[in-house]
Design an enzyme around this catalytic site. Structure first.
Site, PDB file in Angstrom:
ATOM      1  N   ASP A  54      38.048  12.792  39.657  1.00 51.84           N
ATOM      2  CA  ASP A  54      38.768  12.771  40.311  1.00 51.84           C
ATOM      3  C   ASP A  54      38.537  11.697  41.378  1.00 51.84           C
ATOM      4  O   ASP A  54      37.163  11.682  42.122  1.00 51.84           O
ATOM      5  CB  ASP A  54      39.706  13.206  40.914  1.00 51.84           C
ATOM      6  CG  ASP A  54      40.895  14.471  40.133  1.00 51.84           C
ATOM      7  OD1 ASP A  54      40.278  14.263  38.518  1.00 51.84           O
ATOM      8  OD2 ASP A  54      41.414  14.858  40.356  1.00 51.84           O
ATOM      9  N   HIS A 107      34.886  16.113  40.921  1.00 45.86           N
ATOM     10  CA  HIS A 107      35.963  14.868  42.139  1.00 45.86           C
ATOM     11  C   HIS A 107      34.538  13.400  42.733  1.00 45.86           C
ATOM     12  O   HIS A 107      33.125  13.630  42.632  1.00 45.86           O
ATOM     13  CB  HIS A 107      36.040  14.774  43.142  1.00 45.86           C
ATOM     14  CG  HIS A 107      37.437  15.885  43.582  1.00 45.86           C
ATOM     15  ND1 HIS A 107      37.252  17.101  43.047  1.00 45.86           N
ATOM     16  CD2 HIS A 107      38.410  15.516  44.039  1.00 45.86           C
ATOM     17  CE1 HIS A 107      39.052  17.712  43.018  1.00 45.86           C
ATOM     18  NE2 HIS A 107      38.929  16.542  43.421  1.00 45.86           N
TER      19      HIS A 107
END
Length: 424
Positions: free
Chosen positions: A144, A301
């Site tokens: 992400d 992430h």
């Protein structure tokens, strides 16, 4: 014997070459991908396609609103608004605060993931979230919060492993770092949407939630040439109202069941040891047989150098624990990840058989070739700066001024030094 003037000439030549070598190519994906110094990677630059279109988007890093001048967006909103539940009200604040919110957490009528990790909608006609993957002993690999300006070392590592992943990109980051977004397509990764400003979506009005997704899709299309068909809600914050909006835009909702908590490092007492333990927990679940029938997804992430370094550090252990590590679209046998049909992902059987990329992407995973989605955008000329991830949308309009006052004078100065040295 060498004269002083010869020495000065040599010194000037060396200095000029040093200046020229320092100037980096920030005009193409291929040039940008060669930059690995984080300080240079994260220097603002101007990129014509995104900078020239900035007024067609909401200000970056603010909650998106549907622009009155956006006739296509207005038409799309009007076409899906009737399918959005009107009896589900916004919850809390965009920053995540739920002070004063009254909600039936026991029955969870809105299938609010933040409260009960609900992934099967309570309203009919709304697709369920993807929280795991059907292939056993398989990890759905996704990151992400990109594109991160300093991601080249991480993407280089993935390329060295011929490893593809799903990258959920924030629209504001795409506008800030367009060449970095292009690299994902060039390297054969799958791009999904991660909203415009990374707020808690259930706190927004329906039209603003629509705008958060709509403009992220438009930014990705503008910069890379492809339009995503999947998204991941920031913080997992989604309910049936938001799911209906996403479904109306043709977006599949991707969640997770395991969290590395890499994004929490340094927040509320979370330490690197805690993050390592969460990676270890996910890996131990695989080695103990948890994923023998259904594969798993862990939240990780592309947020900063720490989170990307953690991904690199644990990659060998993940490889040992899982039979296969694949992008989420591949795990779902979703060979058409975009609205456009000139780009496709391999099927799961193709990927695990060694074909990790099909048409529209680089089979080697390197930055030397661009996917079909990047060719149009990459052909545009650029100079220098769009503003960093913490900048406001209005700052991007200063790109032309920065181009004149930034990289270009460095090149001119280098050339002047070279000419002067040769003239002496």
């Amino acid at each position: 014997m060498r004269h002083w003037s010869d020495t000065r000439t040599a010194a000037l030549l060396v200095a000029s070459l040093a200046v020229l070598s320092f100037a980096q190519d920030r005009t193409t994906e291929q040039g940008e991908a060669q930059i690995t110094d984080p300080n240079q990677e994260c220097a603002p630059y101007f990129y014509a396609p995104s900078s020239n279109a900035i007024n067609s988007f909401p200000p970056i890093w603010t909650v998106a609103t549907l622009l009155a001048s956006d006739t296509a967006g207005q038409a799309k909103w009007n076409s899906i608004s009737a399918s959005i539940p009107t009896d589900i009200q916004p919850k809390g604040q965009p920053n995540g605060s739920t002070i004063g919110v009254t909600y039936d957490t026991v029955n969870d009528p809105d299938c609010w993931w933040t409260i009960r990790q609900c992934t099967t909608p309570k309203r009919s006609g709304i697709p369920s979230d993807i929280a795991s993957i059907p292939e056993p002993k398989t990890m759905g690999y996704a990151f992400d919060d990109g594109p991160n300006c300093s991601h080249n070392a991480f993407y280089d590592f993935l390329a060295s492993q011929n490893q593809k992943a799903t990258m959920f990109y924030i629209g504001s980051n795409v506008m800030d770092w367009p060449l970095e977004a292009q690299r994902a397509v060039a390297d054969g990764h799958e791009i999904g949407a991660h909203t415009w400003s990374h707020r808690y979506m259930t706190a927004l009005s329906s039209q603003d939630a629509f705008a958060e997704l709509w403009y992220t899709m438009q930014a990705i299309k503008l910069v890379t040439g492809v339009t995503p068909t999947s998204w991941r809600p920031p913080f997992g914050d989604v309910d049936d109202r938001i799911r209906a909006i996403a479904a109306g835009l043709g977006l599949e909702t991707i969640i997770w069941k395991y969290d590395s908590n890499d994004w929490r490092n340094g927040v509320n007492g979370i330490t690197p040891a805690d993050v390592d333990a969460d990676y270890g927990y996910f890996i131990s679940n695989s080695t103990s047989g948890t994923f023998n029938t259904v594969g798993g997804i862990m939240l990780t992430h592309e947020l900063n150098n720490y989170t990307m370094s953690e991904a690199i550090k644990f990659y060998p252990q993940l490889q040992s624990a899982f039979s296969h590590i694949v992008p989420i679209g591949v795990a779902l046998n979703k060979t058409q990840p975009y609205v456009e049909t000139n780009y496709s992902l391999p099927s799961f059987s193709q990927y695990v058989g060694g074909t990790t990329a099909t048409n529209g992407s680089s089979s080697s995973g390197g930055s030397s070739s661009s996917g079909s989605g990047t060719s149009t955008a990459s052909s545009s000329t650029a100079s220098s700066s769009s503003g960093g991830s913490g900048s406001s949308g209005s700052s991007k309009s200063n790109g032309a001024a920065i181009a004149v006052a930034g990289v270009t004078p460095v090149l001119v100065a280098g050339a002047a030094l070279l000419i002067a040295s040769l003239a002496l």
